[in-house]
Design a protein around this motif. Structure first.
Motif, PDB file in Angstrom:
ATOM      1  N   GLU A   7       0.823  -1.209   0.000  1.00 23.78           N
ATOM      2  CA  GLU A   7       0.000   0.000   0.000  1.00 23.78           C
ATOM      3  C   GLU A   7       0.863   1.268   0.000  1.00 23.78           C
ATOM      4  O   GLU A   7       0.432   2.308  -0.500  1.00 23.78           O
ATOM      5  CB  GLU A   7      -0.949  -0.015   1.203  1.00 23.78           C
ATOM      6  N   ALA A  10       1.684   3.310  -3.403  1.00 25.47           N
ATOM      7  CA  ALA A  10       0.942   4.489  -3.887  1.00 25.47           C
ATOM      8  C   ALA A  10       1.576   5.768  -3.342  1.00 25.47           C
ATOM      9  O   ALA A  10       1.809   6.727  -4.091  1.00 25.47           O
ATOM     10  CB  ALA A  10      -0.514   4.399  -3.458  1.00 25.47           C
ATOM     11  N   GLU A  41       4.613  -0.251 -13.162  1.00 28.43           N
ATOM     12  CA  GLU A  41       3.221  -0.220 -13.627  1.00 28.43           C
ATOM     13  C   GLU A  41       2.530   1.079 -13.172  1.00 28.43           C
ATOM     14  O   GLU A  41       1.849   1.753 -13.946  1.00 28.43           O
ATOM     15  CB  GLU A  41       2.507  -1.438 -13.023  1.00 28.43           C
ATOM     16  N   PHE A  42       2.749   1.428 -11.920  1.00 33.29           N
ATOM     17  CA  PHE A  42       2.140   2.639 -11.357  1.00 33.29           C
ATOM     18  C   PHE A  42       2.722   3.903 -11.988  1.00 33.29           C
ATOM     19  O   PHE A  42       2.006   4.878 -12.209  1.00 33.29           O
ATOM     20  CB  PHE A  42       2.334   2.682  -9.833  1.00 33.29           C
ATOM     21  N   LEU A  45       1.144   4.379 -15.329  1.00 35.45           N
ATOM     22  CA  LEU A  45      -0.230   4.872 -15.144  1.00 35.45           C
ATOM     23  C   LEU A  45      -0.236   6.377 -14.845  1.00 35.45           C
ATOM     24  O   LEU A  45      -1.014   7.142 -15.407  1.00 35.45           O
ATOM     25  CB  LEU A  45      -0.906   4.102 -14.009  1.00 35.45           C
TER      26      LEU A  45
ATOM     27  N   TYR B 178      -3.945   2.553  -3.832  1.00 36.49           N
ATOM     28  CA  TYR B 178      -3.196   1.384  -4.301  1.00 36.49           C
ATOM     29  C   TYR B 178      -4.128   0.422  -5.036  1.00 36.49           C
ATOM     30  O   TYR B 178      -3.871   0.022  -6.175  1.00 36.49           O
ATOM     31  CB  TYR B 178      -2.515   0.679  -3.118  1.00 36.49           C
ATOM     32  N   TYR B 179      -5.245   0.060  -4.387  1.00 40.40           N
ATOM     33  CA  TYR B 179      -6.146  -0.939  -4.979  1.00 40.40           C
ATOM     34  C   TYR B 179      -6.876  -0.383  -6.211  1.00 40.40           C
ATOM     35  O   TYR B 179      -7.117  -1.113  -7.169  1.00 40.40           O
ATOM     36  CB  TYR B 179      -7.127  -1.458  -3.927  1.00 40.40           C
ATOM     37  N   ARG B 181      -5.646   1.821  -8.309  1.00 38.54           N
ATOM     38  CA  ARG B 181      -4.676   1.828  -9.419  1.00 38.54           C
ATOM     39  C   ARG B 181      -4.446   0.424  -9.961  1.00 38.54           C
ATOM     40  O   ARG B 181      -4.286   0.235 -11.164  1.00 38.54           O
ATOM     41  CB  ARG B 181      -3.348   2.419  -8.937  1.00 38.54           C
ATOM     42  N   LYS B 182      -4.410  -0.543  -9.058  1.00 40.13           N
ATOM     43  CA  LYS B 182      -4.220  -1.931  -9.497  1.00 40.13           C
ATOM     44  C   LYS B 182      -5.372  -2.344 -10.421  1.00 40.13           C
ATOM     45  O   LYS B 182      -5.162  -2.947 -11.455  1.00 40.13           O
ATOM     46  CB  LYS B 182      -4.178  -2.893  -8.289  1.00 40.13           C
ATOM     47  N   LEU B 184      -7.379  -0.334 -12.133  1.00 37.38           N
ATOM     48  CA  LEU B 184      -7.339   0.440 -13.376  1.00 37.38           C
ATOM     49  C   LEU B 184      -6.273  -0.134 -14.326  1.00 37.38           C
ATOM     50  O   LEU B 184      -6.528  -0.306 -15.520  1.00 37.38           O
ATOM     51  CB  LEU B 184      -7.056   1.914 -13.067  1.00 37.38           C
ATOM     52  N   ALA B 185      -5.107  -0.438 -13.792  1.00 40.49           N
ATOM     53  CA  ALA B 185      -4.028  -0.990 -14.619  1.00 40.49           C
ATOM     54  C   ALA B 185      -4.455  -2.338 -15.206  1.00 40.49           C
ATOM     55  O   ALA B 185      -4.177  -2.643 -16.377  1.00 40.49           O
ATOM     56  CB  ALA B 185      -2.756  -1.147 -13.781  1.00 40.49           C
TER      57      ALA B 185
END
Lengths: 147, 194
Positions: A7, A10, A41-42, A45, B178-179, B181-182, B184-185
């Protein structure tokens, strides 16, 4: 991978971790290839969303925004008064129609049926027209803009 | 929510004072409140419903609700979270209505609600597909995920500001992001494969 560390990913991407959190996260990052992959990956995005922004409305719409809203506040009071008045008049009209027209034995049944059908038809048409007008009005975003 | 969502003490005091004046029947105060927050209200709604027409209507309706419900406003609480809840609830209702509209084959999609900031036309062309996937992905996300992504990615709010706006702890903002974005990705990856 520990849930808390995941977590924190992020917060790391957004630069929102404290110094201690950031150091702990980077230590884990060196150890965990899965975390590194998620980080990439983030980042991708963020890059994509960074290229986007929400659309705005034309200046004319913003200039008339308050006028439009102000009219709506007035309309609310107007509609309440109109509705109350209409209900009173409708009740009175129905009572009068019942006592003066429908219960009058001198008026033939044929005329009563004709008046009833015409009245019902008029109401249906009126409701349909009002509904159509309201639908069109709510979908016209630029109603406040002079054409 | 003047130009940027503002949580400074002075801004909050001003909003509170304006709502108290609205409560006392001062329409000019409503006008001032509208001027301060109209663009942000529109943008927040736009992020949640993804349609300019609906976002405009929702932003106006939100101010009308402030006007009509000012009596219920707790002056000890900040204005923005209260206002945000009104907008979010209106957005939820609009999305429910949209589901019904889609069943009636009414077109409610608005691809122009999100624009490319890239100045390079060639680059924008290459990225067009990725952006289309992003739009689709955002549309398919659950409301709560779209909400948090919208506030952080597009409104560029800090975690503290989001936490204050949504009334949740800062750590929850981080885990929700976090969740979201996961998800969405994953949706975007799935669209890439199609």
């Amino acid at each position: 991978m520990e849930k808390r560390i995941k977590e924190m990913l992020a917060g790391y991407v957004d630069g929102e971790l404290s110094e201690d959190e950031r150091m702990a996260f980077e230590l884990e990052l060196q150890r965990d290839p899965e975390l590194r992959s998620e980080l990439e990956e983030f980042k991708r995005l963020k890059e994509v969303t960074g290229m986007m922004h929400y659309a705005d409305l034309p200046d004319e719409v913003w200039e008339s925004y308050w006028q439009s809203l102000y009219r709506k506040t007035e309309r609310g009071i107007g509609w309440i008064l109109l509705s109350v008045g209409a209900i009173f008049l409708l009740c009175f009209g129905l009572w009068q129609a019942l006592t003066q027209f429908y219960l009058d034995p001198d008026v033939s049944l044929f005329v009563k049926m004709g008046v009833s059908a015409a009245g019902a038809g008029l109401i249906v048409l009126l409701v349909s027209l009002i509904r159509e007008r309201l639908f069109a009005y709510h979908r016209d975003r630029y109603k406040e803009v002079k054409k | 929510m003047t130009n940027e969502t503002s949580f400074t003490g002075m801004e909050m005091d001003m909003d509170r004072a304006l709502v108290m004046q609205i409560k006392a029947g001062n329409k000019k105060a409503l006008g001032q409140l509208v001027e301060r927050h109209k663009k942000q209200a529109f943008q927040i709604a736009l992020g949640l419903v993804g349609n300019k027409d609906d976002a405009y209507d929702i932003s106006q309706e939100a101010f009308l609700r402030v006007y009509r419900s000012a009596k219920t406003f707790d002056e000890k609480q900040p204005f923005l979270p209260w206002f945000y809840t009104i907008i979010a609830n209106l957005c939820r209702s609009a999305l429910r209505r949209r589901t019904t509209s889609k069943k009636r084959n009414v077109n409610v999609d608005d691809v122009s609600y999100m624009l490319v900031s890239d100045d390079d036309p060639e680059g924008a062309l290459i990225k067009r597909e990725t952006i289309a996937r992003l739009r689709q992905g955002l549309r398919e996300l659950p409301f709560a995920d779209r909400e948090i992504i919208s506030l952080q990615h597009f409104r560029e709010m800090s975690y503290d500001e989001i936490a204050a706006l949504l009334g949740i702890p800062r750590g929850t903002v981080m885990s929700r992001l976090y969740y979201a974005r996961k998800k969405l990705a994953a949706i975007m990856l799935e669209k890439e494969g199609q």
